[in-house]
Scaffold this motif. Structure first.
Motif, PDB file in Angstrom:
ATOM      1  N   TYR A   1       0.849  -1.193   0.000  1.00  0.00           N
ATOM      2  CA  TYR A   1       0.000   0.000   0.000  1.00  0.00           C
ATOM      3  C   TYR A   1       0.882   1.240   0.000  1.00  0.00           C
ATOM      4  N   GLY A   2       0.560   2.170  -0.893  1.00  0.00           N
ATOM      5  CA  GLY A   2       1.344   3.394  -0.989  1.00  0.00           C
ATOM      6  C   GLY A   2       0.475   4.631  -0.957  1.00  0.00           C
ATOM      7  N   GLU A   3       1.040   5.707  -0.443  1.00  0.00           N
ATOM      8  CA  GLU A   3       0.362   7.005  -0.440  1.00  0.00           C
ATOM      9  C   GLU A   3       1.312   8.069  -0.973  1.00  0.00           C
ATOM     10  N   GLN A   4       0.776   8.921  -1.823  1.00  0.00           N
ATOM     11  CA  GLN A   4       1.530  10.065  -2.335  1.00  0.00           C
ATOM     12  C   GLN A   4       0.855  11.339  -1.850  1.00  0.00           C
ATOM     13  N   THR A   5       1.646  12.258  -1.332  1.00  0.00           N
ATOM     14  CA  THR A   5       1.104  13.532  -0.859  1.00  0.00           C
ATOM     15  C   THR A   5       1.530  14.704  -1.730  1.00  0.00           C
ATOM     16  N   SER A   6       2.502  14.499  -2.594  1.00  0.00           N
ATOM     17  CA  SER A   6       2.966  15.554  -3.497  1.00  0.00           C
ATOM     18  C   SER A   6       3.509  14.897  -4.768  1.00  0.00           C
ATOM     19  N   PRO A   7       3.258  15.456  -5.957  1.00  0.00           N
ATOM     20  CA  PRO A   7       2.635  16.752  -6.236  1.00  0.00           C
ATOM     21  C   PRO A   7       1.110  16.740  -6.175  1.00  0.00           C
ATOM     22  N   SER A   8       0.491  15.574  -6.119  1.00  0.00           N
ATOM     23  CA  SER A   8      -0.960  15.474  -5.980  1.00  0.00           C
ATOM     24  C   SER A   8      -1.264  14.298  -5.062  1.00  0.00           C
TER      25      SER A   8
ATOM     26  N   THR B   1      -4.894   2.399  -8.493  1.00  0.00           N
ATOM     27  CA  THR B   1      -4.336   3.727  -8.249  1.00  0.00           C
ATOM     28  C   THR B   1      -5.460   4.749  -8.302  1.00  0.00           C
ATOM     29  N   ALA B   2      -5.564   5.560  -7.257  1.00  0.00           N
ATOM     30  CA  ALA B   2      -6.614   6.579  -7.194  1.00  0.00           C
ATOM     31  C   ALA B   2      -5.979   7.941  -6.974  1.00  0.00           C
ATOM     32  N   MET B   3      -6.378   8.903  -7.798  1.00  0.00           N
ATOM     33  CA  MET B   3      -5.884  10.275  -7.674  1.00  0.00           C
ATOM     34  C   MET B   3      -7.038  11.176  -7.266  1.00  0.00           C
ATOM     35  N   ARG B   4      -6.773  12.058  -6.303  1.00  0.00           N
ATOM     36  CA  ARG B   4      -7.826  12.933  -5.788  1.00  0.00           C
ATOM     37  C   ARG B   4      -7.392  14.394  -5.832  1.00  0.00           C
ATOM     38  N   ALA B   5      -8.395  15.269  -5.896  1.00  0.00           N
ATOM     39  CA  ALA B   5      -8.144  16.705  -5.864  1.00  0.00           C
ATOM     40  C   ALA B   5      -7.809  17.125  -4.432  1.00  0.00           C
ATOM     41  N   ALA B   6      -7.405  18.371  -4.275  1.00  0.00           N
ATOM     42  CA  ALA B   6      -7.029  18.867  -2.948  1.00  0.00           C
ATOM     43  C   ALA B   6      -8.185  18.785  -1.960  1.00  0.00           C
TER      44      ALA B   6
ATOM     45  N   GLN C   1     -11.179  19.916 -19.440  1.00  0.00           N
ATOM     46  CA  GLN C   1     -10.615  18.739 -18.773  1.00  0.00           C
ATOM     47  C   GLN C   1      -9.227  18.490 -19.343  1.00  0.00           C
ATOM     48  N   GLY C   2      -8.238  18.448 -18.469  1.00  0.00           N
ATOM     49  CA  GLY C   2      -6.858  18.300 -18.908  1.00  0.00           C
ATOM     50  C   GLY C   2      -6.418  16.860 -19.089  1.00  0.00           C
ATOM     51  N   GLN C   3      -5.400  16.694 -19.887  1.00  0.00           N
ATOM     52  CA  GLN C   3      -4.727  15.411 -20.101  1.00  0.00           C
ATOM     53  C   GLN C   3      -3.281  15.750 -20.445  1.00  0.00           C
ATOM     54  N   ARG C   4      -2.332  15.214 -19.668  1.00  0.00           N
ATOM     55  CA  ARG C   4      -0.915  15.481 -19.907  1.00  0.00           C
ATOM     56  C   ARG C   4      -0.541  16.936 -19.622  1.00  0.00           C
ATOM     57  N   LEU C   5      -1.229  17.578 -18.713  1.00  0.00           N
ATOM     58  CA  LEU C   5      -0.893  18.962 -18.394  1.00  0.00           C
ATOM     59  C   LEU C   5       0.324  19.023 -17.480  1.00  0.00           C
ATOM     60  N   ARG C   6       1.074  20.086 -17.616  1.00  0.00           N
ATOM     61  CA  ARG C   6       2.158  20.362 -16.685  1.00  0.00           C
ATOM     62  C   ARG C   6       1.562  20.901 -15.392  1.00  0.00           C
ATOM     63  N   LYS C   7       2.035  20.399 -14.245  1.00  0.00           N
ATOM     64  CA  LYS C   7       1.555  20.948 -12.978  1.00  0.00           C
ATOM     65  C   LYS C   7       1.928  22.428 -12.916  1.00  0.00           C
ATOM     66  N   GLY C   8       0.928  23.261 -12.686  1.00  0.00           N
ATOM     67  CA  GLY C   8       1.153  24.693 -12.679  1.00  0.00           C
ATOM     68  C   GLY C   8       0.920  25.354 -14.022  1.00  0.00           C
TER      69      GLY C   8
ATOM     70  N   VAL D   1      -4.991  27.840 -12.941  1.00  0.00           N
ATOM     71  CA  VAL D   1      -3.729  27.100 -12.879  1.00  0.00           C
ATOM     72  C   VAL D   1      -4.033  25.623 -12.656  1.00  0.00           C
ATOM     73  N   ALA D   2      -3.439  24.757 -13.465  1.00  0.00           N
ATOM     74  CA  ALA D   2      -3.657  23.312 -13.353  1.00  0.00           C
ATOM     75  C   ALA D   2      -2.883  22.766 -12.161  1.00  0.00           C
ATOM     76  N   GLU D   3      -3.584  22.026 -11.299  1.00  0.00           N
ATOM     77  CA  GLU D   3      -2.921  21.466 -10.118  1.00  0.00           C
ATOM     78  C   GLU D   3      -2.410  20.049 -10.345  1.00  0.00           C
ATOM     79  N   SER D   4      -2.774  19.451 -11.489  1.00  0.00           N
ATOM     80  CA  SER D   4      -2.326  18.090 -11.789  1.00  0.00           C
ATOM     81  C   SER D   4      -2.407  17.870 -13.294  1.00  0.00           C
ATOM     82  N   PRO D   5      -1.818  16.775 -13.807  1.00  0.00           N
ATOM     83  CA  PRO D   5      -1.884  16.511 -15.258  1.00  0.00           C
ATOM     84  C   PRO D   5      -3.298  16.349 -15.788  1.00  0.00           C
ATOM     85  N   ILE D   6      -4.242  15.924 -14.931  1.00  0.00           N
ATOM     86  CA  ILE D   6      -5.626  15.748 -15.387  1.00  0.00           C
ATOM     87  C   ILE D   6      -6.552  16.745 -14.689  1.00  0.00           C
ATOM     88  N   ALA D   7      -6.024  17.919 -14.399  1.00  0.00           N
ATOM     89  CA  ALA D   7      -6.834  18.960 -13.765  1.00  0.00           C
ATOM     90  C   ALA D   7      -8.026  19.321 -14.648  1.00  0.00           C
TER      91      ALA D   7
END
Length: 338
Positions: A167-174, A193-198, A259-266, A294-300
């Motif tokens: 089990y893994g958790e990522q806190t940054s960049p998203s 794998t699950a990605m969530r907004a802030a 809806q973003g795809q492959r966006l640069r963070k920021g 401002v995009a907060e993630s690649p799929i913002a």
């Protein structure tokens, strides 16, 4: 001299056997997975066709395609093939230390290096073992923690396996969680794998289940023109309504969705509202308004809201231009009628 060479060759052989015992490493070895992708409310993956449950189901292939030299070290190239596109390439070493990622090649073919190696699987695997990655992938700061939570018997389409659950958790960049089942001698048999907004809302969840045991196959054809757009855009009179392109002059609000795809963070996402032809009082291609985020993630994703003027929208032809980092990527035409 002969004795030294023999010892060196023996060491290489032992290292290869250790790597192979963890997972297959022969060139062309492929893992075929059933992928189920779920996205958050109001989001859309460009060019994807969800089923009746709103989920995207595809067969994907993870395959070793030779080696690449990264900073003087030869690493294995693990390509992820999805619908004729290589979505990413992991540049890995597999040895008695585990499976370690040295760099990745993204969807656009850019090499993204880690400032320190990222451990994906730490060997030897045992319950309670844990490891962290606190470093940089390119310019992005990444913080991840992994723990082996136990051993389980698991059934997937490829069959029954005894696997370590990690089990893994990522806190940054998203924010992201990783639930992974790894079978010695096989590789990853299941991954969620699950990605969530802030704010905690689900952005994307991807389930991979091994569909066939690993085997060596030829490299699939790669479509050079199949890359998805960076932005999927639409316009509606309701935030979650169906896309439309004709509006009444009395419409209270117009929702511009992206809806973003492959966006640069920021990355800067900008929408420009342009009146192409709304009568003699205004020049053609008159800029009515401009808004950005401002995009907060690649799929913002996001919604820009245009509110009706007090005297109503001027009838005529309009368009909304969409920019990523000030580069025009799409435009939608619309008409306002009385």
């Amino acid at each position: 001299m002969k004795k030294i060479c023999a010892v060196a060759f023996y060491s290489i052989t032992i290292a290869s056997e250790v790597a192979a015992s963890l997972m297959p490493t022969a060139d062309g070895t492929s893992w075929r997975y059933n992928m189920t992708e779920e996205i958050g409310k109001g989001l859309k993956i460009p060019d994807a066709k969800p089923d009746a449950d709103g989920k995207i189901r595809l067969r994907v292939l993870y395959r070793i395609n030779g080696t690449e030299n990264v900073d003087g070290k030869d690493v294995l190239k693990f390509e992820m093939h999805r619908a004729g596109v290589i979505t990413n390439t992991d540049l890995l070493t597999v040895d008695d230390h585990g499976i370690v990622c040295r760099a990745r090649i993204n969807l656009d073919g850019e090499l993204v290096k880690f400032d320190s190696p990222q451990t994906m699987i730490a060997a030897p695997l045992k319950k309670g073992a844990s490891w962290d990655f606190n470093g940089k992938a390119g310019e992005a700061s990444v913080r991840q923690h992994y723990e082996v939570v136990g051993e389980e018997d698991i059934r997937v389409p490829a069959g029954n396996f005894h696997a370590f659950r990690i089990y893994g958790e990522q806190t940054s960049p998203s924010r992201m969680t990783i639930d992974r089942w790894f079978a010695i001698g096989v590789g990853i048999v299941k991954d969620v794998t699950a990605m969530r907004a802030a704010n905690g809302d689900l952005l994307q969840r991807i389930l991979l289940e091994l569909a066939e045991t690993p085997k060596i196959i030829a490299r699939p054809e790669v479509k050079s023109d199949a890359l998805p757009k960076q932005l999927s855009v639409s316009i509606a009179k309701e935030q979650f309504g169906n896309p439309i392109t004709t509006f009444s002059s009395s419409t209270s609000q117009i929702y511009v969705r992206w809806q973003g795809q492959r966006l640069r963070k920021g990355a800067k996402i900008k929408a420009v509202w342009i009146a192409e032809n709304i009568g003699e009082d205004f020049p053609q291609d008159y800029k009515v308004d401009e808004v950005s985020a401002v995009a907060e993630s690649p799929i913002a994703h996001g919604v820009f809201t245009l509110t009706r003027p007090e005297d109503g929208w001027a009838p005529g032809d309009y368009r909304v231009e969409f920019y990523v980092d000030d580069v025009l990527v799409d435009a939608v035409k619309l008409k306002i009628v009385k």
